[in-house]
Motif scaffolding. Structure first.
Motif, short mmCIF file in Angstrom:
data_model
loop_
_atom_site.label_atom_id
_atom_site.label_comp_id
_atom_site.label_asym_id
_atom_site.label_seq_id
_atom_site.Cartn_x
_atom_site.Cartn_y
_atom_site.Cartn_z
N ASP A 98 -92.05 5.59 -14.11
CA ASP A 98 -92.55 6.51 -15.12
C ASP A 98 -94.07 6.45 -15.29
O ASP A 98 -94.68 7.40 -15.77
N TYR A 112 -96.72 13.62 -13.93
CA TYR A 112 -95.81 12.52 -14.26
C TYR A 112 -94.37 13.02 -14.33
O TYR A 112 -94.10 14.10 -14.86
N ASN A 162 -90.14 11.25 -14.83
CA ASN A 162 -89.48 10.06 -15.37
C ASN A 162 -88.12 9.88 -14.70
O ASN A 162 -87.70 10.73 -13.92
#
Length: 162
Positions: free
Chosen positions: A89, A76, A78
């Motif tokens: 995100d 992940y 952002n």
């Protein structure tokens, strides 16, 4: 053909993940590969640095001799620390590479199938990636339902909804 298994990434695989990060840099036929130090560039190192943080997932293909053949990862990012295939995100970015001498043998297909199945089980709704438009791997991604959603520099951003 050498037999192999697919297993989860563990702490001992981090060195191999760095190697696969370098392998994932597409070099067109006839062009000189980038210097290996390129993986220390923050825009690339973020794909492996600090591996094992929350949300990191990955698989390694290992042959019957114990040699690692390729890897696939999800991480992940952002909006303040975007990867090349960043969409939002909530969508992890996929990274995949197979050692050159083991490409074209279905290993990438099996790694991708394993990762997508597990992601569905874990409730991940979508996955993105970045790929050079000339990279043959784009055909594999399309077979698994990835669709083009944008461009970042010279690379295509693709996404699949699970």
């Amino acid at each position: 053909m050498t037999a192999y298994i697919i297993r989860s990434v563990n702490e001992q695989d981090i060195t191999f993940l760095w190697e696969m990060l370098f392998e994932s840099i597409y070099t067109p036929e006839g062009q000189e590969a980038a210097n290996r130090d390129i993986i220390n560039n923050p825009s690339l190192s973020k794909y492996v640095e600090g591996w094992g943080r929350e949300g990191d997932r990955g698989y390694i293909a290992v042959n019957d001799l114990g040699d690692s053949l390729g890897s696939i990862t999800l991480r992940y990012f952002n909006k303040d620390n975007k990867g090349y295939g960043y969409v939002n995100d909530e969508t992890p970015e996929l990274g995949m590479a197979i050692r050159a001498e083991h490409r074209g043998r279905g290993i990438g297909t099996e790694l991708l199938k394993t990762l997508l199945e597990q992601a569905k089980i874990e409730g991940i709704n979508s996955i993105s990636l970045s790929v050079d438009p000339n990279n043959p791997a784009i055909r594999l991604y399309k077979r698994f339902g990835f669709k083009e959603v944008g461009m970042e520099g010279t690379s295509i951003t693709m996404m699949v909804n699970l």
